[in-house]
Design a protein around this motif. Structure first.
Motif, PDB file in Angstrom:
ATOM      1  N   PHE A  14       1.158  -1.507  -0.111  1.00 48.01           N
ATOM      2  CA  PHE A  14      -0.071  -0.142  -0.003  1.00 48.01           C
ATOM      3  C   PHE A  14       0.925   1.312   0.044  1.00 48.01           C
ATOM      4  O   PHE A  14       1.833   1.262   0.514  1.00 48.01           O
ATOM      5  CB  PHE A  14      -0.949   0.125   1.166  1.00 48.01           C
ATOM      6  N   THR A  16       1.363   4.830   1.263  1.00 52.30           N
ATOM      7  CA  THR A  16       0.645   5.642   2.192  1.00 52.30           C
ATOM      8  C   THR A  16       1.665   6.767   2.345  1.00 52.30           C
ATOM      9  O   THR A  16       2.854   6.984   1.898  1.00 52.30           O
ATOM     10  CB  THR A  16       0.752   4.867   3.512  1.00 52.30           C
ATOM     11  N   VAL A  21       3.728   0.406   2.628  1.00 56.61           N
ATOM     12  CA  VAL A  21       3.439  -0.837   3.769  1.00 56.61           C
ATOM     13  C   VAL A  21       3.268  -2.200   2.778  1.00 56.61           C
ATOM     14  O   VAL A  21       2.726  -2.290   1.949  1.00 56.61           O
ATOM     15  CB  VAL A  21       2.148  -0.572   4.135  1.00 56.61           C
ATOM     16  N   ALA A  23       2.348  -5.207   2.939  1.00 57.19           N
ATOM     17  CA  ALA A  23       1.180  -5.761   3.644  1.00 57.19           C
ATOM     18  C   ALA A  23       1.258  -7.403   3.550  1.00 57.19           C
ATOM     19  O   ALA A  23       1.140  -8.206   4.307  1.00 57.19           O
ATOM     20  CB  ALA A  23      -0.445  -5.290   3.346  1.00 57.19           C
ATOM     21  N   THR A  43      -3.563  -9.284  15.146  1.00 57.88           N
ATOM     22  CA  THR A  43      -4.216  -7.981  14.269  1.00 57.88           C
ATOM     23  C   THR A  43      -3.135  -7.350  13.292  1.00 57.88           C
ATOM     24  O   THR A  43      -1.692  -7.292  13.803  1.00 57.88           O
ATOM     25  CB  THR A  43      -4.778  -6.984  15.244  1.00 57.88           C
ATOM     26  N   GLY A  44      -3.381  -6.966  12.220  1.00 56.72           N
ATOM     27  CA  GLY A  44      -2.486  -6.432  11.192  1.00 56.72           C
ATOM     28  C   GLY A  44      -1.672  -7.335  10.564  1.00 56.72           C
ATOM     29  O   GLY A  44      -0.556  -6.896   9.563  1.00 56.72           O
ATOM     30  N   LYS A  47      -4.644 -10.392   7.304  1.00 58.52           N
ATOM     31  CA  LYS A  47      -5.783 -11.471   6.956  1.00 58.52           C
ATOM     32  C   LYS A  47      -6.692 -11.021   6.167  1.00 58.52           C
ATOM     33  O   LYS A  47      -7.075 -11.474   4.945  1.00 58.52           O
ATOM     34  CB  LYS A  47      -6.229 -12.036   8.290  1.00 58.52           C
ATOM     35  N   THR A  48      -7.374  -9.882   6.404  1.00 53.83           N
ATOM     36  CA  THR A  48      -8.175  -9.196   5.688  1.00 53.83           C
ATOM     37  C   THR A  48      -7.768  -8.814   4.352  1.00 53.83           C
ATOM     38  O   THR A  48      -8.477  -8.844   3.204  1.00 53.83           O
ATOM     39  CB  THR A  48      -9.064  -7.711   6.368  1.00 53.83           C
ATOM     40  N   VAL A  49      -6.516  -8.319   4.095  1.00 50.49           N
ATOM     41  CA  VAL A  49      -6.038  -7.848   2.679  1.00 50.49           C
ATOM     42  C   VAL A  49      -5.966  -9.116   1.845  1.00 50.49           C
ATOM     43  O   VAL A  49      -6.645  -8.928   0.811  1.00 50.49           O
ATOM     44  CB  VAL A  49      -4.483  -7.432   2.836  1.00 50.49           C
ATOM     45  N   ASP A  59      -8.203  -1.503  -1.801  1.00 47.57           N
ATOM     46  CA  ASP A  59      -8.266  -0.055  -1.983  1.00 47.57           C
ATOM     47  C   ASP A  59      -7.390   0.510  -2.934  1.00 47.57           C
ATOM     48  O   ASP A  59      -6.558  -0.122  -3.565  1.00 47.57           O
ATOM     49  CB  ASP A  59      -7.872   0.738  -0.578  1.00 47.57           C
ATOM     50  N   ASN A  61      -5.163   2.550  -3.003  1.00 50.75           N
ATOM     51  CA  ASN A  61      -3.660   2.784  -2.978  1.00 50.75           C
ATOM     52  C   ASN A  61      -2.970   1.446  -2.775  1.00 50.75           C
ATOM     53  O   ASN A  61      -1.855   1.532  -2.532  1.00 50.75           O
ATOM     54  CB  ASN A  61      -3.332   3.623  -1.841  1.00 50.75           C
ATOM     55  N   GLU A 181     -13.739 -12.463  10.457  1.00 50.33           N
ATOM     56  CA  GLU A 181     -14.335 -12.439  11.640  1.00 50.33           C
ATOM     57  C   GLU A 181     -15.997 -12.091  11.432  1.00 50.33           C
ATOM     58  O   GLU A 181     -16.486 -11.189  12.030  1.00 50.33           O
ATOM     59  CB  GLU A 181     -13.725 -11.014  12.114  1.00 50.33           C
ATOM     60  N   HIS A 214     -10.075 -14.812  15.295  1.00 46.73           N
ATOM     61  CA  HIS A 214      -9.049 -14.658  16.378  1.00 46.73           C
ATOM     62  C   HIS A 214      -9.501 -15.666  17.474  1.00 46.73           C
ATOM     63  O   HIS A 214      -8.952 -15.702  18.362  1.00 46.73           O
ATOM     64  CB  HIS A 214      -8.997 -13.335  17.057  1.00 46.73           C
ATOM     65  N   LEU A 279       4.643  -2.827   9.031  1.00 49.27           N
ATOM     66  CA  LEU A 279       5.161  -3.473   7.756  1.00 49.27           C
ATOM     67  C   LEU A 279       5.750  -2.211   6.725  1.00 49.27           C
ATOM     68  O   LEU A 279       6.035  -2.478   5.545  1.00 49.27           O
ATOM     69  CB  LEU A 279       3.708  -4.024   7.096  1.00 49.27           C
TER      70      LEU A 279
HETATM   71  N1  LIG Z   1      -5.982   0.634   2.555  1.00 51.76           N
HETATM   72  C1  LIG Z   1      -4.934   0.553   3.138  1.00 51.76           C
HETATM   73  N2  LIG Z   1      -3.806   1.383   3.187  1.00 51.76           N
HETATM   74  C2  LIG Z   1      -2.331   1.384   3.956  1.00 51.76           C
HETATM   75  N3  LIG Z   1      -2.432   0.234   4.887  1.00 51.76           N
HETATM   76  C3  LIG Z   1      -3.403  -0.660   4.729  1.00 51.76           C
HETATM   77  C4  LIG Z   1      -4.498  -0.596   4.166  1.00 51.76           C
HETATM   78  N4  LIG Z   1      -5.051  -1.855   4.348  1.00 51.76           N
HETATM   79  C5  LIG Z   1      -4.472  -2.516   5.107  1.00 51.76           C
HETATM   80  N5  LIG Z   1      -3.459  -2.032   5.358  1.00 51.76           N
HETATM   81  C6  LIG Z   1      -2.324  -2.644   6.185  1.00 51.76           C
HETATM   82  O1  LIG Z   1      -2.027  -3.770   5.873  1.00 51.76           O
HETATM   83  C7  LIG Z   1      -1.737  -4.684   7.078  1.00 51.76           C
HETATM   84  C8  LIG Z   1      -2.491  -5.733   6.971  1.00 51.76           C
HETATM   85  O2  LIG Z   1      -3.826  -5.295   7.179  1.00 51.76           O
HETATM   86  P1  LIG Z   1      -5.259  -6.319   7.626  1.00 51.76           P
HETATM   87  O3  LIG Z   1      -6.247  -5.573   7.681  1.00 51.76           O
HETATM   88  O4  LIG Z   1      -5.057  -7.204   6.594  1.00 51.76           O
HETATM   89  O5  LIG Z   1      -4.919  -6.910   8.912  1.00 51.76           O
HETATM   90  P2  LIG Z   1      -5.540  -7.873   9.651  1.00 51.76           P
HETATM   91  O6  LIG Z   1      -4.920  -9.256   9.656  1.00 51.76           O
HETATM   92  O7  LIG Z   1      -7.004  -8.240   8.974  1.00 51.76           O
HETATM   93  O8  LIG Z   1      -5.974  -7.529  11.039  1.00 51.76           O
HETATM   94  P3  LIG Z   1      -7.299  -7.584  12.077  1.00 51.76           P
HETATM   95  O9  LIG Z   1      -7.070  -8.943  12.773  1.00 51.76           O
HETATM   96  O10 LIG Z   1      -7.221  -6.394  13.061  1.00 51.76           O
HETATM   97  O11 LIG Z   1      -8.420  -7.504  11.317  1.00 51.76           O
HETATM   98  C9  LIG Z   1      -1.876  -3.755   8.362  1.00 51.76           C
HETATM   99  O12 LIG Z   1      -0.505  -3.182   8.606  1.00 51.76           O
HETATM  100  C10 LIG Z   1      -2.613  -2.477   7.618  1.00 51.76           C
HETATM  101  O13 LIG Z   1      -2.288  -1.179   8.384  1.00 51.76           O
END
Ligand SMILES: Nc1ncnc2c1ncn2[C@@H]1O[C@H](COP(=O)(O)OP(=O)(O)OP(=O)(O)O)[C@@H](O)[C@H]1O
Ligand code: SF4
Ligand SMILES: [Mg+2]
Lengths: 323, 307
Positions: A14, A16, A21, A23, A43-44, A47-49, A59, A61, A181, A214, A279
């Motif tokens: 990403f 920023t 980042v 990710a 967290t972070g 997983k969501t990405v 997104d 970016n 989640e 989680h 990251l």
């Molecule tokens: N649009 C974005 N712009 C910049 N950084 C991002 C963006 N989306 C995610 N990140 C970064 O990517 C990384 C992974 O994020 P992600 O949301 O996948 O975490 P996660 O494992 O789902 O965490 P959680 O358990 O809190 O949901 C994080 O460091 C987050 O800050």
């Protein structure tokens, strides 16, 4: 079992203001048809990405640096927006989002939004669609469904919105469900109900799921395979049994063994010293090395590759390679 | 929602009372005596007194105010000193042209602004987006009377495409409406772009995509409608400026509306006319705000479903 989804060496970053980042950095994941595959990690960790990348919903970016997301042999990363919309989203792969409170459009009724999901993914008559919608909403134990249909999102509680989102995505009858989640806003009994809905659906339709959570109790209840993520990489993948009985990666080990019982959630167990690295400029080599007791010189330099150490048990750690 | 609308109506009434008071006071406290202006420097004291009495100007201020309000409700808006005609008649003649001018100006502004704003957001960082930013900055940074004169010079005087003054035909409305529309659309384009971008970045847009809804449907059914809600309020807030701007434009284009009547009346201290026009304009603004609030409550279910 056949592989339904395979992610190969996926790298996502990403842009920023503070910098790039990184990710996801070389994610490898194989999801077999019919399995419930848990994705766990602090967290972070990405997983969501990972989930968003599969559906092409990152997104603006975000940049996919390299890798493949093979779904039934097709690389989803090569499809354009229109192809994804017409062939994949909803029909083949659906996703329940982490934050239910913002996942519904505030100015349309639940009915309207439930219908939209079906309009794009089935050619039932209007009447049959309505029946299906009511049925799906009842399945997730929503009360007074007929009334609920006429309501707007702000009139619902967080838990109700989450159940609506679940019902909406399940009504699409996807082959692969990415559940991010999905039960955070639900109380224990509703959560149990949702798990039962998934189980039933699984028997009925052979649905496959990537279950991001989680909650280790849920993992042990419904998942067959577990992948552990750390700072943008999958560090270990194994069957449920293997992960709990015989964790190999030092991170997995700490994650599970700092657990007092499986009831504990991952956030509650911050006994692992240190925290997930930011990251932007992540640690070199194995990203876990600053927190790893077994770390060695090579860990700081070289990224460990994922290797199969026993059948269906994969781990990415320099200290677990059998010579 | 009923209580919401009731609250808004009460507030509007209260505001209307306030502005009527202000409209009355400003003029009576301003220097300059209308009677003396009318009769000239050589008038006798007797004549001055007689005229004062005729227009009620010899009474205390609060009596004048109350009489004025009472008469408004009776439909008697007083007599213009300058024209020696009933104010009601004068305004009736001038109301139509002003409504045409501000109404069409606003319509053009809203349509152009919303369109440019939406397209700029959809094509963010494209040439179109930059052009929109540039053109809005451009129109906002030049005064409207100057724009009016330049347009008049080019299209009226040099090219002779349109008449240079008056309200003779459809073509004579083009320039004044354009002057208002071009400038005011800039006020709507920028917030519309921002709102649209904001909405498009919302989670529910992602969720809509995840269930396979078509892009066009997401943009026009969901994002556009959500983004438009705050713009409705903006339109109401912008209305006073449009009306104010129209006064100047009416003068430049010799547009026989309330604006040019107002300016002429101020210059000759024609109290009755000025008061009434100010009151009219204020009431129109208050009404527009009320309308926006009510419209808002119909569009936004978060307010509509409120008890
Ligand atoms: N649009 C974005 N712009 C910049 N950084 C991002 C963006 N989306 C995610 N990140 C970064 O990517 C990384 C992974 O994020 P992600 O949301 O996948 O975490 P996660 O494992 O789902 O965490 P959680 O358990 O809190 O949901 C994080 O460091 C987050 O800050
Ligand atoms: S590779 Fe090295 S640092 Fe990484 S987990 Fe294994 S031992 Fe620890
Ligand atoms: Mg997440």
């Amino acid at each position: 079992m056949e592989t339904l989804l395979e992610i190969k060496d996926l790298k996502v970053s990403f842009d920023t203001e503070e910098g790039k980042v990184e990710a996801l950095d070389g994610v490898n994941l194989k999801v077999k048809e019919g399995e419930f595959h848990a994705l766990i990690g602090e967290t972070g960790c990405g997983k969501t990405v990972t989930g968003l990348t599969i559906l092409g919903l990152l997104d603006n970016n975000a940049k996919i640096e390299k890798g493949q997301v093979l779904y039934k042999g097709i690389d989803l990363l090569k499809l354009n927006e229109k192809q994804l919309q017409q062939q994949i989203r909803g029909k083949e792969i659906a996703m329940i989002f982490q934050d239910p409170s913002t996942s519904l459009d505030p100015i349309f009724t639940i009915k309207e939004q439930m219908f939209e999901a079906l309009d794009n993914n089935s050619d039932l008559t209007e009447e049959k669609k309505l029946n299906l919608i009511i049925e799906e909403l009842k399945k997730v134990k929503l009360p007074d469904v007929e009334e609920l249909l006429e309501k707007y999102p702000h009139q619902l509680s967080g838990g109700m919105k989450q159940r609506v989102m679940i019902a909406m995505m399940l009504s699409c009858r996807p082959s692969l469900l990415i559940a991010d989640e999905p039960t955070t806003a639900l109380d224990v009994s509703t959560q149990a109900q949702f798990l039962k809905v998934l189980e039933d659906l699984r028997k009925e339709t052979k649905i496959t799921a990537i279950y991001i959570t989680h909650n280790l109790a849920v993992v042990s209840e419904i998942c067959d395979t577990v992948s552990v993520m750390y700072a943008g990489r999958i560090v270990e993948t194994a069957s449920l049994r293997e992960i709990f009985k015989n964790p190999q990666h030092p991170y997995t080990y700490k994650l599970l063994h700092s657990v007092l019982g499986v009831e504990t959630k991952i956030e509650e167990l911050q006994e692992i010293p240190g925290s997930v690295p930011r990251l932007i400029n992540p640690p070199s080599g194995c990203r876990f090395h600053p927190r790893c007791e077994e770390a060695d010189e090579i860990c700081k330099i070289e990224v460990p590759r994922m290797v199969e150490i026993s059948s269906e048990h994969f781990v990415a750690c320099h200290k677990r390679v059998i010579e | 929602m009923k209580s919401y609308i009731l609250r808004r109506i009460l507030r509007a009434l209260f505001t209307a009372f306030g502005v009527s008071l202000v409209a009355f006071m400003i003029l009576h406290l301003a220097p300059g005596d209308p009677v003396k202006i009318m009769l000239g420097p050589y008038a006798t004291e007797e004549n001055v007194q007689a005229l004062r009495a005729r227009y009620n100007l010899d009474k205390p201020l609060h009596i004048q105010y109350l009489t004025w309000i009472k008469n408004i409700f009776k439909g008697e808006l007083g007599t213009s000193i300058r024209y020696n005609r009933p104010v009601g008649e004068l305004i009736k003649e001038r109301l139509g042209p002003t409504l045409i001018l501000t109404g069409s100006g606003l319509l053009v502004a809203v349509i152009l602004g919303v369109l440019f704003g939406t397209l700029a957001a959809l094509k963010k960082n494209s040439i179109l987006d930059y052009l929109t930013t540039f053109q809005t900055m451009f129109w906002l940074s030049i005064p409207s009377f100057w724009l009016a004169i330049v347009l008049l010079y080019i299209f009226g005087l040099k090219l002779r495409w349109v008449p240079i003054a008056g309200m003779t035909s459809f073509s004579s409305t083009i320039l004044p409406v354009l002057t208002i529309g071009l400038r005011e659309q800039a006020w709507f384009a920028r917030p519309m772009r921002a709102e649209m971008l904001e909405v498009l970045s919302q989670n529910y847009i992602k969720a809509l995509k995840a269930k396979g809804v078509k892009y066009e449907k997401i943009v026009w059914k969901h994002a556009f409608k959500n983004a438009l809600i705050p713009i409705i309020t903006m339109i109401a807030l912008q209305l006073p400026w449009i009306i104010g701007g129209a006064v100047v434009i009416e003068v430049v284009f010799s547009w026989g509306g309330m604006g040019s009547l107002l300016v002429g009346s101020v210059l000759s201290r024609d109290y009755q006319v000025v008061q009434t026009i100010l009151l009219f304009i204020s009431i129109a603004v208050v009404a527009a705000n009320l309308l926006a609030d009510i419209l808002y409550s119909f569009i936004d279910p978060r307010i509509r479903t409120e008890r």
